[in-house]
Design an enzyme around this catalytic site. Structure first.
Site, PDB file in Angstrom:
ATOM      1  N   HIS A  64       7.937   0.444  -1.161  1.00 10.08           N
ATOM      2  CA  HIS A  64       6.797   1.265  -1.583  1.00 10.08           C
ATOM      3  C   HIS A  64       6.110   0.670  -2.811  1.00 10.08           C
ATOM      4  O   HIS A  64       6.736   0.065  -3.677  1.00 10.08           O
ATOM      5  CB  HIS A  64       7.207   2.723  -1.813  1.00 10.08           C
ATOM      6  N   ASP A 177      11.265  -0.178  -9.324  1.00  6.77           N
ATOM      7  CA  ASP A 177      11.388   0.644  -8.118  1.00  6.77           C
ATOM      8  C   ASP A 177       9.968   1.003  -7.683  1.00  6.77           C
ATOM      9  O   ASP A 177       9.364   1.901  -8.250  1.00  6.77           O
ATOM     10  CB  ASP A 177      12.212   1.892  -8.438  1.00  6.77           C
ATOM     11  N   GLU A 206       5.477   7.172  -2.085  1.00  7.02           N
ATOM     12  CA  GLU A 206       6.903   7.455  -1.907  1.00  7.02           C
ATOM     13  C   GLU A 206       7.441   8.321  -3.033  1.00  7.02           C
ATOM     14  O   GLU A 206       8.248   9.229  -2.805  1.00  7.02           O
ATOM     15  CB  GLU A 206       7.681   6.138  -1.827  1.00  7.02           C
ATOM     16  N   GLU A 207       6.988   8.062  -4.261  1.00 11.95           N
ATOM     17  CA  GLU A 207       7.494   8.819  -5.407  1.00 11.95           C
ATOM     18  C   GLU A 207       7.065  10.286  -5.364  1.00 11.95           C
ATOM     19  O   GLU A 207       7.646  11.124  -6.051  1.00 11.95           O
ATOM     20  CB  GLU A 207       7.026   8.180  -6.718  1.00 11.95           C
TER      21      GLU A 207
END
Length: 210
Positions: A64, A177, A206-207
């Protein structure tokens, strides 16, 4: 890819701004790296899909592009900005962080996260961890009107203002990340000579739980 080239790629990806729903800076970097090396396309959500090879089986790999961040929820009369979190962030890492806020015209305003100073805290307050609800972003203005003249409004998004640095044999920075995953996919596609169809999906939001 040489180690220095990989470090340069990771640095550019990490230092790019890209909260959920606003990943275009990251898209531009990935696109520039893969043009001519993979078939590129976007879906309706904004995911970037890179295809190499053909035939079965079809294999999908994903990383992502978005990062955690903050969103403006209120600007008080003194120009201090109250915020909510975008993604999973431990409150205890927030105090003192430098941030960059994207304004309504696409430029950036820089600030720092603060809270009520220790000499004004009551004894019981000093024993408690500070939650993000009690923090604010200070952008160096003295009123709501000044903040608004900079292009700041409720809904503007902030990311951490961090550069990638070497720390011994390690590196530190923001958004590893999953920008490290993005870098790994880019390098894999550049070296790939697959005997089947491989789809590398650089995904959005995604987060935020998408």
């Amino acid at each position: 890819m040489a180690l220095e080239e990989l470090f340069s790629l990771v640095k550019r990806l990490s230092e790019a701004t890209g909260c959920g729903g606003d990943e275009e800076e990251v898209v531009e970097i990935i696109t520039s790296e893969l043009e001519g090396k993979a078939e590129l396309g976007r879906d309706r959500m904004g995911n970037l899909i890179a295809k190499v090879g053909s035939g079965r089986p079809k294999i999908m790999l994903a990383a992502h592009m978005d990062e955690v961040g903050l969103i403006v929820r209120h600007i008080d009369e003194k120009g201090f900005i109250k915020f909510a979190k975008l993604g999973g962030i431990n409150d205890q890492i927030l105090l003192g962080q430098r941030v960059k806020l994207k304004t309504t015209n696409g430029s950036y305003v820089y600030g720092a996260i603060g809270s009520k100073p220790i000499h004004l805290l009551k004894e019981e307050e000093r024993k408690q961890a500070v939650s993000y609800e009690k923090m604010f972003i200070d952008v160096g203005v003295a009123s709501r009107e000044e903040a608004e003249r900079l292009g700041l409004r409720v809904g503007c998004v902030a990311t951490f203002d961090r550069t990638v640095e070497r720390v011994g044999n390690l590196i530190c920075g923001k958004a590893f990340d999953d920008r490290l995953g993005c870098a790994a996919l880019i390098e894999a596609l550049k070296q790939a000579e697959p005997k089947c169809e491989v789809l590398a999906c650089f995904t959005v939001q995604e987060e935020l739980g998408l």
